[in-house]
Scaffold this motif. Structure first.
Motif, PDB file in Angstrom:
ATOM      1  N   MET A 287      -0.046   3.665   0.484  1.00 23.13           N
ATOM      2  CA  MET A 287       0.839   2.245   0.131  1.00 23.13           C
ATOM      3  C   MET A 287       1.480   2.160  -0.911  1.00 23.13           C
ATOM      4  O   MET A 287       0.440   2.641  -1.435  1.00 23.13           O
ATOM      5  N   ASP A 288       2.343   2.143  -1.182  1.00 22.06           N
ATOM      6  CA  ASP A 288       3.117   1.461  -2.632  1.00 22.06           C
ATOM      7  C   ASP A 288       1.209   0.513  -3.932  1.00 22.06           C
ATOM      8  O   ASP A 288       1.565  -0.236  -3.329  1.00 22.06           O
ATOM      9  N   PRO A 289       1.594   1.799  -4.451  1.00 23.73           N
ATOM     10  CA  PRO A 289       0.420   0.913  -5.542  1.00 23.73           C
ATOM     11  C   PRO A 289       0.810   0.003  -6.299  1.00 23.73           C
ATOM     12  O   PRO A 289       0.357  -0.865  -6.691  1.00 23.73           O
ATOM     13  N   LYS A 290       2.385  -0.710  -6.058  1.00 26.00           N
ATOM     14  CA  LYS A 290       2.807  -1.467  -6.968  1.00 26.00           C
ATOM     15  C   LYS A 290       2.324  -2.914  -5.484  1.00 26.00           C
ATOM     16  O   LYS A 290       2.097  -3.880  -6.468  1.00 26.00           O
TER      17      LYS A 290
ATOM     18  N   VAL B 250       2.840  -1.702   3.847  1.00 27.30           N
ATOM     19  CA  VAL B 250       3.133  -3.818   3.212  1.00 27.30           C
ATOM     20  C   VAL B 250       4.446  -3.227   2.022  1.00 27.30           C
ATOM     21  O   VAL B 250       3.731  -2.590   1.579  1.00 27.30           O
ATOM     22  N   LEU B 251       5.127  -4.163   2.572  1.00 27.04           N
ATOM     23  CA  LEU B 251       6.326  -4.000   1.584  1.00 27.04           C
ATOM     24  C   LEU B 251       6.155  -5.510   0.996  1.00 27.04           C
ATOM     25  O   LEU B 251       6.198  -6.790   1.626  1.00 27.04           O
ATOM     26  N   ALA B 252       5.869  -5.642   0.041  1.00 26.93           N
ATOM     27  CA  ALA B 252       6.013  -7.170  -0.824  1.00 26.93           C
ATOM     28  C   ALA B 252       7.125  -7.083  -1.773  1.00 26.93           C
ATOM     29  O   ALA B 252       7.240  -6.210  -2.672  1.00 26.93           O
ATOM     30  N   ASP B 253       7.499  -7.845  -2.151  1.00 23.06           N
ATOM     31  CA  ASP B 253       8.729  -8.663  -3.176  1.00 23.06           C
ATOM     32  C   ASP B 253       7.615 -10.140  -3.540  1.00 23.06           C
ATOM     33  O   ASP B 253       8.296 -11.320  -2.888  1.00 23.06           O
TER      34      ASP B 253
END
Length: 645
Positions: free
Chosen positions: A1-4, A370-373
């Motif tokens: 998962m992306d740390p950001k 899981v991708l988020a903005d």
């Protein structure tokens, strides 16, 4: 998962809560390495571990974890030939005792925690080494019992020390030396015993001058008789140190010889510390596991954001089958962003093997990404605008999104010209849908609302708003588009009517919709569209027809409303001779009169061919129990009815 993404969704705060429930640095190390998993099998194993730890704690278990310390560095030094201090050796013994006690404790928990108790089988007990260290170390020094030689030397030391004190007291108490002494006390000078003697009477005491006072009036003399005794004491001290060193060398060698299996013990203890911390976190937020699937489907029942659980309004949501993209609208501060974060954070927690604050019956998908903005994400260093920052992040999301992705977009398309922003938002959502991602986005754009209302696979949702108090209710209503309520709020706050009318005309001229309706209070939610409605297994994302009595006989799985509560559920048992029927609602089976039940949607319209109705009519626990009883009897239970075929 992306740390950001983990940071955006505040996953680090959950890990900190979990770390606070550990009891050792070893457990905290495991928490620090925790990340969401993408293997359903691994997630279910981790959830089972959490559930068993919770079961132990719920039964009032006081799990012995005393003495658990990170002694790996001590063992490593011992393996390299270093001699451990008494303090280090006691820590080793304490850890060995803690491992032994936990193994004994878990052996008695095989019924409550069969899987978790098996971990203890890897623990090796070293009772002899443990006892030898405790026998040999007393406080922070080697004990007399460590060896006969050490006990003998220390006895001799005591005799000599007593003789030294007696000799010194003979000088201080003798009338013959009273005139020569400056004071009646003994002074230690460099570890040697001296008497303060007047310089003018130096010759009266046979001994060696070790020091002279600043004034020259006093000399500090070590009497010859005492000096001989002190030399004897020094030799005995050296013998004592040699014996102590030998004991420490022996104990350090014993620990070094078992360093590897002891390290394995520590790893098992760390796993227990971590599992129990998960159990404590579950208890603190009244958490539970959810049924997992790999089809991108989620049915969230009474979910609460874990960081604001006491203040959060429960969230109900169904997404991922008939509808894969949800567009949430509503006023600012109405809870849209919290809803996004709740969905994302609960997904991350569950895929980390943690229980989540939801009601029974919740199902969650396993997502590979899981991708988020969320938030402005603006980079001051790069001098990017808010819009540029959003678009850079969304470009990356579109590149990464796929069939097993969950995408969360907050205020999509904002930060630029509204016409271009809404067009971009529409195109982005369509692109993500074509990539087969499950998407939840918030917006204020009418064009995006229309997309969700008209395009198959999309659905609108709105955050509820109280027009009387001008306050959001923080409830998500599925199947309806919401307004930002800017005109309504402005009017209630006293903005001149002419200004509001002019604004309406601008909206009408721009073709954004019926401006006349924008100043009206938002309508109350249609109860038949609530996420906990008939879609216990399928989705209800649009208003259902008015409730009515069935013209045909009741069927198992019919979606119904219990009057006058307006509570929705499904028929779990058909009416008996008394006209009583069982309704499965909010994770419970309740018995009500058929006269209080009205039909929402017939079962024939809800379930795909071959669907197992047990999933809709029984809790996970009941289904598991029935499955277990099909293989072997379960003590304390008996079958009183069969599930539907």
């Amino acid at each position: 998962m992306d740390p950001k993404v983990l940071s955006l969704l505040e996953y680090d705060k959950i890990k900190q809560l979990l770390a606070d429930y550990t009891q050792s640095g070893l457990g905290r190390e495991v928490v620090a390495r925790l990340e969401p998993m993408v293997s359903r099998q691994a997630i279910e194993a981790a959830l089972l571990e959490t559930g068993e730890a919770r079961a132990i704690l719920d039964r009032g278990g006081q799990v012995p974890m005393s003495g658990l310390a990170d002694i790996r560095e001590d063992l490593g030094r011992a393996e390299k030939g270093s001699v451990l201090s008494p303090h280090d050796l006691v820590r080793v013994a304490d850890s060995l005792r803690g491992c032994r006690e936990l193994k004994q404790y878990m052996a008695a928990k095989r019924t409550v925690a069969p899987n978790l108790s098996r971990y203890a089988e890897a623990i090796t007990i070293y009772r002899d080494l443990e006892d030898e260290i405790y026998r040999s170390i007393e406080g922070v020094r080697v004990a007399n019992a460590a060896s006969p030689q050490l006990a003998r030397v220390r006895k001799e030391i005591q005799v000599v020390e007593d003789r030294i004190q007696a000799k010194l007291q003979s000088f201080l108490g003798s009338p013959a030396y009273r005139e020569a002494l400056q004071d009646s006390f003994v002074s230690l000078k460099g570890g040697r015993y001296t008497l303060p003697v007047k310089a003018s009477h130096r010759r009266k005491i046979d001994g060696l001058v070790l020091e002279t006072s600043g004034s020259g009036m006093t000399v500090y003399v070590e009497p010859a008789a005492v000096r001989r005794l002190v030399n004897d004491l020094s030799e005995l001290r050296s013998a004592e140190e040699a014996e102590e060193y030998q004991v420490l060398v022996t104990l350090s060698g014993l620990a070094a010889a078992e360093a590897h299996p002891i390290t394995v013990n520590l790893e098992v203890m760390a796993a227990y510390d971590f599992a129990l911390a998960k159990g404590r976190l579950s208890r603190s937020m009244n958490g539970r596991p959810a049924t997992l699937n790999e089809a991108g489907f989620m049915q969230v029942i009474e979910a609460r954001h874990p960081l604001i659980a006491d203040e959060a309004v429960p969230l109900d949501l169904v997404l991922g089958r008939r509808y894969r993209s949800l567009v949430i609208t509503g006023p600012n501060t109405g809870g849209k962003t919290v809803t996004l974060k709740t969905i994302g954070l609960l997904t991350l927690m569950l895929q980390s093997g943690l229980h989540i604050p939801v009601a029974e019956g919740t199902q969650m998908a396993v997502f590979s990404k899981v991708l988020a903005d969320i938030g402005d994400g603006q980079s001051i260093e790069q001098s990017l605008s808010t819009f540029s920052s959003h678009m850079g992040r969304i470009a990356s999301i579109i590149h990464e999104a796929g069939p097993s992705s969950l995408v969360l977009l907050d205020e999509i398309g904002t930060g630029t010209d509204p016409a271009e922003g809404s067009a971009l938002a529409t195109a982005i959502l369509e692109e993500l849908y074509e990539a087969q991602a499950v998407t939840v986005a918030t917006t204020h754009f009418s064009e995006v609302k229309r997309l969700a209302d008209e395009k198959p696979g999309f659905i609108n949702g709105r955050m509820d708003f109280d027009p009387e108090t001008l306050r959001p209710r923080y409830r998500l209503i599925i199947g309806e588009a919401g307004n930002s309520h800017a005109f309504w709020i402005a009017e209630r706050l006293g903005l001149r009517g002419s200004v509001i009318d002019r604004a309406r005309e601008y909206v009408r001229a721009r073709g954004d919709g019926p401006a006349v309706g924008l100043a009206k209070a938002p309508r109350e939610p249609d109860k038949a569209v609530a996420a906990e409605s008939a879609a216990v297994v399928g989705e209800v994302m649009a208003p259902s027809p008015p409730a009515q009595r069935p013209e045909r006989p009741w069927q198992l799985g019919d979606s119904v409303i219990i009057n006058p509560l307006g509570q929705q559920g499904v028929v779990a048992e058909l009416p008996n001779a008394k006209g009583e029927m069982v309704i499965f609602t909010r994770g419970k089976r309740v018995t009500v009169s058929h006269k209080r039940v009205t039909l929402l949607v017939g079962a024939e319209h809800l379930y795909p061919e071959g669907y197992d109705l047990n999933v809709a009519l029984y809790t996970w626990h009941d289904r598991k129990l029935m499955k277990d009883m099909g293989r072997k009897p379960v003590e304390g239970y008996r079958v009183i009815r069969e599930g539907p075929e």
